[in-house]
Design an enzyme around this catalytic site. Structure first.
Site, short mmCIF file in Angstrom:
data_model
loop_
_atom_site.label_atom_id
_atom_site.label_comp_id
_atom_site.label_asym_id
_atom_site.label_seq_id
_atom_site.Cartn_x
_atom_site.Cartn_y
_atom_site.Cartn_z
N VAL A 186 -7.88 -11.51 -3.57
CA VAL A 186 -8.47 -11.97 -2.31
C VAL A 186 -7.46 -11.96 -1.16
O VAL A 186 -7.82 -12.11 -0.01
CB VAL A 186 -9.09 -13.38 -2.48
CG1 VAL A 186 -10.21 -13.33 -3.52
CG2 VAL A 186 -8.06 -14.42 -2.92
N LYS A 187 -6.19 -11.84 -1.51
CA LYS A 187 -5.09 -11.73 -0.53
C LYS A 187 -5.25 -12.72 0.62
O LYS A 187 -5.21 -12.36 1.80
CB LYS A 187 -4.97 -10.31 0.01
CG LYS A 187 -4.63 -9.27 -1.08
CD LYS A 187 -4.25 -7.93 -0.51
CE LYS A 187 -3.89 -6.91 -1.58
NZ LYS A 187 -5.01 -6.43 -2.39
N ARG A 188 -5.37 -13.98 0.26
CA ARG A 188 -5.56 -15.01 1.28
C ARG A 188 -4.23 -15.50 1.85
O ARG A 188 -3.24 -15.58 1.12
CB ARG A 188 -6.32 -16.21 0.69
CG ARG A 188 -7.75 -15.90 0.29
CD ARG A 188 -8.56 -15.49 1.51
NE ARG A 188 -9.98 -15.47 1.23
CZ ARG A 188 -10.73 -14.39 1.14
NH1 ARG A 188 -10.19 -13.19 1.29
NH2 ARG A 188 -12.02 -14.47 0.90
N THR A 231 -4.50 -13.54 -5.50
CA THR A 231 -3.43 -12.92 -4.72
C THR A 231 -3.38 -13.60 -3.35
O THR A 231 -4.42 -13.89 -2.75
CB THR A 231 -3.65 -11.41 -4.55
OG1 THR A 231 -4.95 -11.18 -3.99
CG2 THR A 231 -3.56 -10.69 -5.88
#
Ligand SMILES: O=C(O)c1cc(=O)[nH]c(=O)n1[C@@H]1O[C@H](COP(=O)(O)O)[C@@H](O)[C@H]1O
Length: 290
Positions: free
Chosen positions: A97-99, A126
């Site tokens: 989700v690369k938050r 992620t």
């Protein structure tokens, strides 16, 4: 009930020789190749098939949120069903989700993805810590007390990574190396008595990590002295790195490695999927056992 840490669950996978992370990336052309519609139902079907093919073979699956998000609420429902299948199969799930955000709002992202019982609950996600490692602190209670994990982007596999991540901070370390050091420091403080930490980093398999100031020389066994740093390594397959070279690329960081392949596993239709997952899983365990 004592909750096992994410690192402990990873350690179990590694002891069983499982290091593959099977990507769930329902790109439109791949859905077409599978004879599936480019809609939420198609994405769900692909995701559930990857879960079925990966159970007991891969260490984890990694759904990429963008491919579900493009279908709005129907996409999120599809993802929830894929996640439910993965849980039932006992597979670890890394939500890609690369938050990243200021601390107060990052905490809500952590609630969405890591809170036990949340509809989108995954085992690890992620995250981007380019706003400062401390912005991740809203996730730390889930990591310390609820068996959750994080993978912090450090040296990403894309060609543009270098211009940002090889840049040096005021203390002289590259941004990438600083992410590694921060993750290692967190693990040492919170999981000092465990074999594998619960906060890992993302390191692209396509890169010369030394040029990012990341030292890989040495044997994985030495790195496992504890707590080993989990490394999520994308870039194998479609992006050009060879899974057979994983031991050479990651050296001492190979002990707690999750090697991801997405398109190379998914392309070729549904019929050969189980075979592709199996051969990649065997290739990565052989590469790290050498
Ligand atoms: O965080 C990630 O998973 C990630 C980080 C990175 O540095 N590079 C990278 O490719 N990824 C993801 O890993 C997957 C790679 O897909 P393939 O290139 O098809 O194997 C995609 O879901 C990417 O978003």
């Amino acid at each position: 009930m004592t909750v096992r840490s994410f690192g402990a669950r990873l350690a179990e996978e590694f002891s069983a020789g499982r290091h593959l992370c099977a990507g769930i990336d329902p790109h439109a052309p791949l859905l077409a190749e599978w004879g599936l519609a480019d809609d939420a139902a198609g994405a769900e079907r692909m995701g559930r098939e990857v879960v079925a093919a990966s159970a007991g073979i891969a260490a984890c699956v990694k759904p990429q949120i963008s491919f579900f998000e493009r279908f709005g609420s129907a996409g999120f429902l599809a993802l929830e069903r894929v996640l439910a299948d993965a849980r039932a199969a006992g597979l670890l799930v890394v939500g890609d989700v690369k938050r990243g955000d200021i601390g107060s709002t990052f905490a809500a992202y952590a609630d969405a993805w890591l809170a036990p019982g949340s509809p989108l609950e995954v085992d690890a996600m992620t995250v981007a810590a380019y706003m400062g490692f401390g912005t991740l602190s809203g996730a730390f209670p889930y990591v310390r007390d609820h068996g959750k994990g994080l993978f912090v982007l450090a040296a990403t596999s894309n060609p543009e990574a270098r211009e940002v991540q090889a840049a040096r901070r005021a203390d002289g370390s590259t941004l990438a190396a600083a992410m590694v050091a921060d993750a290692e420091a967190f693990n040492a403080a919170a999981f000092g008595d465990e074999a594998v930490g619960s906060v890992g980093v993302v390191l692209g398999a396509t890169l010369d990590l030394a040029t990012f100031g990341i030292e890989t020389a040495g044997e994985p066994a030495a790195e496992l002295v504890a707590p080993a740093l989990p490394v999520l390594a994308p870039g194998f397959g479609a992006q050009g790195a060879r899974i057979e070279d994983a031991g050479t690329i990651f050296g001492r960081l190979g002990g707690a490695l999750l090697a991801n392949e997405s398109r190379s596993i998914l392309s070729g239709g549904s019929a050969g999927l189980a075979e592709r997952v199996r051969t990649r899983a065997e290739a990565i365990s052989a590469a790290l056992a050498d």
